[in-house]
Design a protein around this motif. Structure first.
Motif: not given
Length: 787
Positions: A344-357, A389-398
Motif C-alpha cells: 500500500g506504499a507504492t509511489t505514483t505520478l501524484a506523489d512526484f508532482v506533489e513533491a515537485f510543486e 521504482d523510478p517514480w520514487a527516484m523522481g520524488a526523491l530528486s524533488a
C-alpha cells in the motif's frame, strides 16, 4: 575507507528476463590486517564435488540453504591500491551468524583460498547441486573495478585474491577478463542456477542495477517461499557512492547493520532486512551510503531468513494461514504483514508532482506537522527508490531539490535524477528531472541549452509535467500553449489549471463557458495553492462572465493557500488583516477579514521568510508605526531594504522619499536618484513620477542642496539642463499608471504652454532627446491647452 564500487550493466530488456547486470567492489584499507582467519566451519570446498551437507537442522521450508561467504583482505599481486581492513571479518561474522542462528550450511572462501578458479568452481558446483527445494546465499567483501570496453559501455569485475592486475590500469579489458570475474557472467550464472532462491549480498560500493519492478506488491507467503524462484541483489551503496567502514565496529557500516538485523530472533525476507539496514546506514553516514535492493530475472518469489529457534509447527501454521500476524510476530505471518503494508506504499505520478510543486512547508501554518509528514514521505520514497521504482527516484530528486523532509542537497537531487533517467518507463521522467537540474544549476553548471533540449525530449513523449512547463512558456502562442496544458491537466498535473485559467481570464471579453470550464478545473485542483489563489480572485467578483461574487468562498480559498505556504496568498491575507485604506504602500483590502495587526504581522512574516518583497514592505510599515507591537525603526529599515532589493514598486517609492527627507534614513540624493531610475526602468509609474519631481525640485544633488520648488511657473522659468527630463518622466508616469500627481503637473503645463516663452526651449529639448514622448504628449487630447 572503502572506495567506489561501480556497476557495469549490459544487455537487452526481454519480458521478465535478466536485463544484464554486473557490479564491482572496491574497498581500501589503511594498514594490513594480520589477524589469522577463523577456522572453516561446515566444510571447505574441495575440487570437483559438493561439501557434505549439514543435516542437524533442515531450514524450513527448504531442504538446504547454503551460504558461500567470501572475504578478501590481502591481495599479493594487486597493484595500485592497499589491502583491505575488515573484509575478512565481515565474511567470517556473517558466516558464523548464519550457521549458528539459522542452521545454514556454510562455505568460507577467505584470503588466499578466494582465487578466481575457486570462486567460479564453488558457484558453479552449487548451481548444479542445489535444486528447487534449496536456496543459495552469497556474501562478498573485496576489491573490484569497472573497466571501459568502448566509449559507451563498461564491464564490472570482482577481483579475486590471486589477480595479477594494476587496479588503475583499465587499458586492457582482455587482461581483466583473464584475471578477474566479469560480473555479467556472474549475473548469468545466478540466473541459470537450479536453486529456487539465490541471494547475493555485497558490502562494497556498487553501481545499482537495471531490475524489474514489483517487489512491493507481494503479500502471499506461498509466492514468497514456494512459488516462483527469485534472484535478489542486496548491496551497500548506489552507483555513485563509496562504501565506508566503521572502525569502532570493525566492520563495514553495511555489514554491521546487516548483522544487527540477522541477530534478531524473527523471520525476515531479504526486503525486510534491506529496509532497516538502509535507514541505519544512511543515517550513520549522513546519506553518503544508501544500500540498494533489486531483483533480476522473472520470478516473483523472495528468500526469507528463518531463525532455527522458531518452532516448525508455528512456521507450518503461518504458511497454511491458520495463524495471524499478531499471534506470531516472529514467524512467517509477520513477513506477510510487512509485505502487505509495503504493497500500500507504492509511489505514483501524484506523489512526484506533489513533491515537485510543493511550497516550502517551513513557512506554512503547521511547519512541524508538515515536516513530519514529509519526513515520512521521504522515508517511503527512499525505500521504494532502493527497490528500483523510478517514480520514487523522481520524488526523491524533488525532495532533495526543494528540501522536503530533509535539507536541500543539489548533489543528491542530481543523483536521483540520473538514476531515474536510466529507466525507460515512465517515459520522459528522467529527461524532465535532468532538465530542471541544468536549468537551475542543481548539482551541475547551469546550461539553458541542455535544459531546453531535455525538456523538449520529455515533452515529445507526452510526459505531463513537461507539457505543463512547456505550455506555460508558450503563453504567447495561445493555441499551442492551451493544447499542452490541457494534456498535462488530463494527465494528472492539476496545477496546469492555473496557467490555463490565466489564458482564459486574460481575454478582453472571455466567454462564459470558457470561464466556467477554467473555474471547474481550478476547483478540481483546489489542493494546489496557486489554484486556490486564483479562486480567491475569482470569487471576489471579476465580471459578468465569472461566477457570482461569493466572499466567504473567496476567503476560504485564500486561507487554504496561505496555510499551505503560498507566499503571495500569505501577503494578501496579511493585507486583509492590516485594513488601513490610508496607506499607499500596498493593495487595499478586498474582503471583510477583521482588522488584526498581530495576524497581519504573522502572515507577512511567513511570506517575508520566502523573500516576498510586498510582505517585507508590509512588515516595514508595521514596525515603523508600531502596529501590533512597539515601533522599531531598525526593523523598519531592514524590511524596507529587503523590499527594495525585491524591486517592490511601493517600497522603492517610499525609500526614495526617505532618502530625500533624511529622517529615518540618512539623506542621500544620489541614492534617491538611483532608486528612482531603477524603479522607472522596471516600468513603475511611481519611479517615473519621482524622477520627474527630482529633476523639477532637486537642483544640486552633488552638493546635496535642495529647494523643493513646486509650481509650473517656477519650472518653466528654470533653464537648467534637466527640465525636458521632468516632462518626459511625468508623461511616462501618467501613461503607465494615470499617476494623479503627474496628471496635475501636465494639466498645469498645458495651461501655461503658450503663455510662457520658457516652455519653447523645454519643448525643443523634449523633441530632441525624447521624440516619442514629444509626439505622444503634444498629440494627446487628455489635457486642455490655454486658449
Amino acid at each position: 575507507m572503502r572506495r567506489s564500487l561501480l556497476l557495469a550493466v549490459a544487455g537487452t530488456v526481454v519480458a521478465g528476463s535478466l536485463i544484464g547486470a554486473g557490479f564491482v567492489f572496491l574497498r581500501k584499507k589503511d594498514a594490513p590486517d594480520a589477524r589469522p582467519l577463523p577456522p572453516v566451519a561446515g566444510g571447505d570446498s574441495g575440487q570437483g564435488e559438493s561439501p557434505p551437507a549439514a543435516r542437524s537442522h533442515e531450514p524450513y521450508p527448504f531442504k538446504r540453504v547454503v551460504l558461500v561467504s567470501i572475504g578478501i583482505n590481502h591481495y599479493p599481486k594487486l597493484r595500485g591500491t592497499t589491502d583491505l581492513r575488515f573484509a575478512a571479518a565481515d565474511a567470517a561474522e556473517v558466516a558464523d551468524v548464519c550457521e549458528s542462528l539459522y542452521g545454514y550450511e556454510v562455505v568460507r572462501l577467505s584470503g588466499e583460498k578466494a582465487t578466481r578458479q575457486e570462486i567460479e568452481t564453488t558457484l558453479k558446483r552449487y548451481g548444479q547441486a542445489l535444486g528447487n527445494e534449496d536456496a543459495l546465499v552469497v556474501f562478498f567483501a573485496g576489491h573490484g573495478q569497472v573497466v571501459p570496453l568502448t566509449s559507451e559501455s563498461e564491464a564490472g569485475f570482482l577481483i579475486p585474491a590471486d589477480a595479477d592486475l594494476d587496479i588503475n590500469d583499465k587499458s586492457d579489458p582482455a587482461r581483466w577478463q583473464s584475471q578477474a570475474l566479469e560480473m555479467q557472467s556472474v549475473a548469468d550464472l545466478l540466473e541459470s542456477m537450479k536453486a529456487r532462491h539465490v541471494v547475493l549480498i555485497a558490502d562494497a560500493c556498487c553501481s545499482g542495477f537495471l531490475i524489474r519492478r514489483g517487489a512491493l506488491d507481494r503479500a502471499d507467503l506461498r509466492t514468497f517461499l514456494l512459488g516462483d524462484k527469485s534472484r535478489s541483489i542486496f548491496t551497500a551503496t548506489t552507483r555513485y557512492q563509496s562504501a565506508r567502514e566503521d572502525a569502532a565496529a570493525k566492520h563495514g557500516y553495511f555489514t554491521a547493520a546487516l548483522l544487527g538485523e540477522l541477530r534478531k530472533d524473527e523471520a525476515a525476507s531479504v526486503l525486510d532486512l534491506h529496509l532497516p539496514v538502509m535507514k541505519s546506514v544512511a543515517a550513520k553516514t549522513n546519506g553518503a551510503m544508501t544500500p540498494q535492493f533489486g531483483q533480476i530475472g522473472s520470478g516473483d518469489g523472495m528468500f526469507v531468513f528463518v531463525p532455527k529457534s522458531i518452532p516448525r509447527s508455528q512456521l507450518e501454521a503461518d504458511l497454511s494461514g491458520r495463524s495471524l500476524g499478531e499471534d506470531s510476530p516472529r514467524g512467517l505471518s509477520g513477513v506477510q504483514r510487512r509485505s502487505r503494508e509495503r504493497a500500500g506504499a507504492t509511489t505514483t505520478l501524484a506523489d512526484f508532482v506533489e513533491a515537485f510543486e510543493a511550497p516550502n512547508y517551513r513557512f506554512s501554518a503547521d511547519p512541524d506537522g508538515n515536516a513530519k509528514r514529509w519526513e515520512a514521505k521521504l522515508s517511503r520514497y527512499q525505500v521504494n527508490a532502493s527497490l528500483g521504482d523510478p517514480w520514487a527516484m523522481g520524488a526523491l530528486s524533488a525532495c532533495f531539490a526543494n528540501g522536503l523532509g530533509t535539507e536541500k542537497s543539489p548533489e543528491r537531487a542530481l543523483h536521483w535524477a540520473r538514476q531515474a533517467d536510466r529507466f525507460k518507463a515512465p517515459a520522459g521522467l528522467g529527461r524532465f528531472l535532468l532538465a530542471r537540474c541544468y536549468e537551475t544549476g542543481l548539482g551541475v553548471v547551469a546550461n539553458p541549452v541542455a535544459a531546453g533540449k531535455l525538456l523538449s525530449e520529455s515533452a515529445a513523449v507526452h510526459f505531463p509535467p513537461a507539457l505543463r512547463v512547456r505550455g506555460e512558456r508558450k503563453s504567447s502562442e495561445r493555441e499551442a500553449a492551451e493544447k499542452d496544458l490541457l494534456k498535462a491537466f488530463d494527465g494528472g498535473v492539476f496545477s496546469a489549471s492555473v496557467p490555463l485559467a490565466r489564458l482564459t481570464f486574460g481575454e478582453k471579453t472571455p466567454k462564459r463557458e470558457d470561464v466556467a470550464a477554467a473555474v471547474k478545473r481550478l476547483e478540481v485542483a483546489k489542493g494546489v495553492p496557486a489554484a486556490d489563489h486564483e479562486l480567491w480572485a475569482v470569487y471576489l467578483g471579476r465580471g459578468e462572465a465569472f461566477p457570482t461574487k461569493d466572499v466567504e468562498k473567496a476567503k476560504s480559498h485564500l486561507v487554504r493557500a496561505a496555510e499551505a505556504g503560498h507566499a503571495v496568498s500569505q501577503r494578501e491575507l496579511a493585507v486583509e488583516h492590516y485594513r488601513d485604506p490610508g496607506e499607499f504602500f500596498t493593495a487595499r483590502a478586498k474582503a471583510d477579514f477583521p482588522k488584526d495587526f498581530e495576524k497581519a504581522s504573522k502572515w507577512a512574516a511567513l511570506a517575508a521568510g520566502q523573500d516576498d518583497p510586498g510582505a517585507h514592505h508590509l512588515l516595514a510599515e508595521l514596525h515603523r508605526h508600531g502596529k501590533g507591537g512597539p515601533a522599531d525603526h531598525e526593523k523598519y529599515r531592514s524590511h524596507l531594504d529587503a523590499a527594495v532589493r525585491g524591486k517592490w514598486s511601493a517600497a522603492m517609492n517610499e525609500y526614495y522619499w526617505e532618502l530625500c527627507r533624511g529622517k529615518l534614513f540618512k539623506q542621500d540624493f544620489s541614492r534617491a536618484l538611483k532608486t528612482a531610475e531603477e524603479s522607472a526602468a522596471l516600468g513603475h509609474a511611481e519611479g517615473h513620477y519621482n524622477l520627474g519631481y527630482y529633476y523639477l525640485a532637486i537642483l544640486d544633488p552633488e552638493t546635496k542642496k535642495t529647494s523643493l520648488k513646486e509650481g509650473v511657473e517656477t519650472f518653466l522659468q528654470n533653464d537648467h539642463a534637466n527640465t525636458h527630463r521632468t516632462l518626459h518622466h511625468y508623461w511616462q508616469a501618467y501613461k503607465l499608471g494615470k499617476h494623479p500627481g503627474a496628471k496635475r503637473f501636465l494639466e498645469s503645463y498645458w495651461k501655461e504652454h503658450t503663455a510662457n516663452r520658457g516652455s519653447l526651449a523645454v519643448d525643443d529639448d523634449l523633441e530632441k532627446h525624447f521624440p516619442e514622448t514629444a509626439r505622444e504628449l503634444f498629440g494627446s487630447t487628455d489635457f486642455e491647452k490655454k486658449k
